[in-house]
Write an enzyme that holds these catalytic residues in place. Structure first.
Site, PDB file in Angstrom:
ATOM      1  N   LYS A   1      47.798  30.809 -23.821  1.00  0.00           N
ATOM      2  CA  LYS A   1      47.500  30.866 -22.395  1.00  0.00           C
ATOM      3  C   LYS A   1      47.857  29.551 -21.708  1.00  0.00           C
ATOM      4  O   LYS A   1      47.078  28.965 -20.970  1.00  0.00           O
ATOM      5  CB  LYS A   1      46.038  31.217 -22.184  1.00  0.00           C
ATOM      6  CG  LYS A   1      45.721  32.583 -22.761  1.00  0.00           C
ATOM      7  CD  LYS A   1      44.624  33.265 -22.042  1.00  0.00           C
ATOM      8  CE  LYS A   1      44.462  34.665 -22.561  1.00  0.00           C
ATOM      9  NZ  LYS A   1      43.237  34.899 -23.253  1.00  0.00           N
TER      10      LYS A   1
ATOM     11  N   ILE B   1      48.244  25.350 -17.485  1.00  0.00           N
ATOM     12  CA  ILE B   1      47.393  26.471 -17.868  1.00  0.00           C
ATOM     13  C   ILE B   1      47.855  27.751 -17.182  1.00  0.00           C
ATOM     14  O   ILE B   1      48.369  27.729 -16.067  1.00  0.00           O
ATOM     15  CB  ILE B   1      45.901  26.188 -17.591  1.00  0.00           C
ATOM     16  CG1 ILE B   1      45.625  26.044 -16.094  1.00  0.00           C
ATOM     17  CG2 ILE B   1      45.444  24.957 -18.348  1.00  0.00           C
ATOM     18  CD1 ILE B   1      44.152  25.955 -15.742  1.00  0.00           C
ATOM     19  N   CYS B   2      47.668  28.867 -17.846  1.00  0.00           N
ATOM     20  CA  CYS B   2      48.087  30.175 -17.331  1.00  0.00           C
ATOM     21  C   CYS B   2      47.042  30.691 -16.343  1.00  0.00           C
ATOM     22  O   CYS B   2      45.893  30.919 -16.711  1.00  0.00           O
ATOM     23  CB  CYS B   2      48.251  31.156 -18.490  1.00  0.00           C
ATOM     24  SG  CYS B   2      48.685  32.809 -17.943  1.00  0.00           S
ATOM     25  N   LEU B   3      47.468  30.867 -15.103  1.00  0.00           N
ATOM     26  CA  LEU B   3      46.575  31.374 -14.064  1.00  0.00           C
ATOM     27  C   LEU B   3      47.170  32.587 -13.350  1.00  0.00           C
ATOM     28  O   LEU B   3      46.642  33.025 -12.335  1.00  0.00           O
ATOM     29  CB  LEU B   3      46.302  30.272 -13.028  1.00  0.00           C
ATOM     30  CG  LEU B   3      45.564  29.035 -13.536  1.00  0.00           C
ATOM     31  CD1 LEU B   3      45.522  27.969 -12.454  1.00  0.00           C
ATOM     32  CD2 LEU B   3      44.168  29.394 -13.980  1.00  0.00           C
TER      33      LEU B   3
END
Length: 171
Positions: A108, A115-117
């Protein structure tokens, strides 16, 4: 869709009014004032709720942000560097928050420790332009990401607690 605790947190962070990015000169100065006011209020709220979990500062222009964030797990504090740049298309485009030292340690995350959002936060951001700002990105983006990912990485042994060195009494 949003739980009560999140609603309460959000309702206590001031909404921003000025739709301006770094290229908008005088309007950007106004937007930065609103950003700082919202961040100060959010940090104040967190401290009041005994939930202090990050420190941020910016360069003079307000285009590069950096600091520390931490997560407490089993009474141990895990601290990480946090950084992001304000996109030129801000506030239409949300900042991409990075924790560089965790780069490659979870699926992620993107290259450079971003960071994966995409699934949850970015659609919410898009619906709230220009009202959301950096404080909202921390509250709705980084905070929940840390709460999910850090315990998982600790359990998998990917992240370990840094032992205090002699003379280091701060938590």
């Amino acid at each position: 869709m949003v739980d009560e605790a999140t609603k309460k947190t959000l309702s206590s962070i001031p909404l921003l009014k000025t739709k301006a990015g770094p290229r908008d000169k005088d309007l950007w100065v106004q937007r930065l004032k609103e950003e700082y006011q919202a961040l100060i209020q959010y940090v104040k709220n967190n401290k009041g709720a005994d939930n202090d979990w990050f420190r941020l500062e910016s360069n003079k222009e307000g285009t590069r942000w950096f600091g520390k964030c931490w997560y407490i797990h089993n009474l141990l504090k895990y601290e990480f560097d946090v950084e992001f740049d304000i996109p030129v298309t801000y506030p239409t485009t949300a900042p991409e928050i990075a924790l560089p030292e965790l780069d490659g340690k979870t699926a992620k995350m993107y290259r450079g420790g971003k960071i994966c959002l995409t699934d949850h936060f970015k659609p919410l951001w898009a619906r709230n332009v220009p009202k959301f700002g950096i404080a909202h990105a921390m509250a709705l983006g980084l905070g929940p990401w840390l709460a999910v990912e850090i315990p998982d990485m600790i359990d998998k042994g990917v992240v370990s607690h840094k032992e205090k060195t002699e003379g280091d009494y701060a938590t």
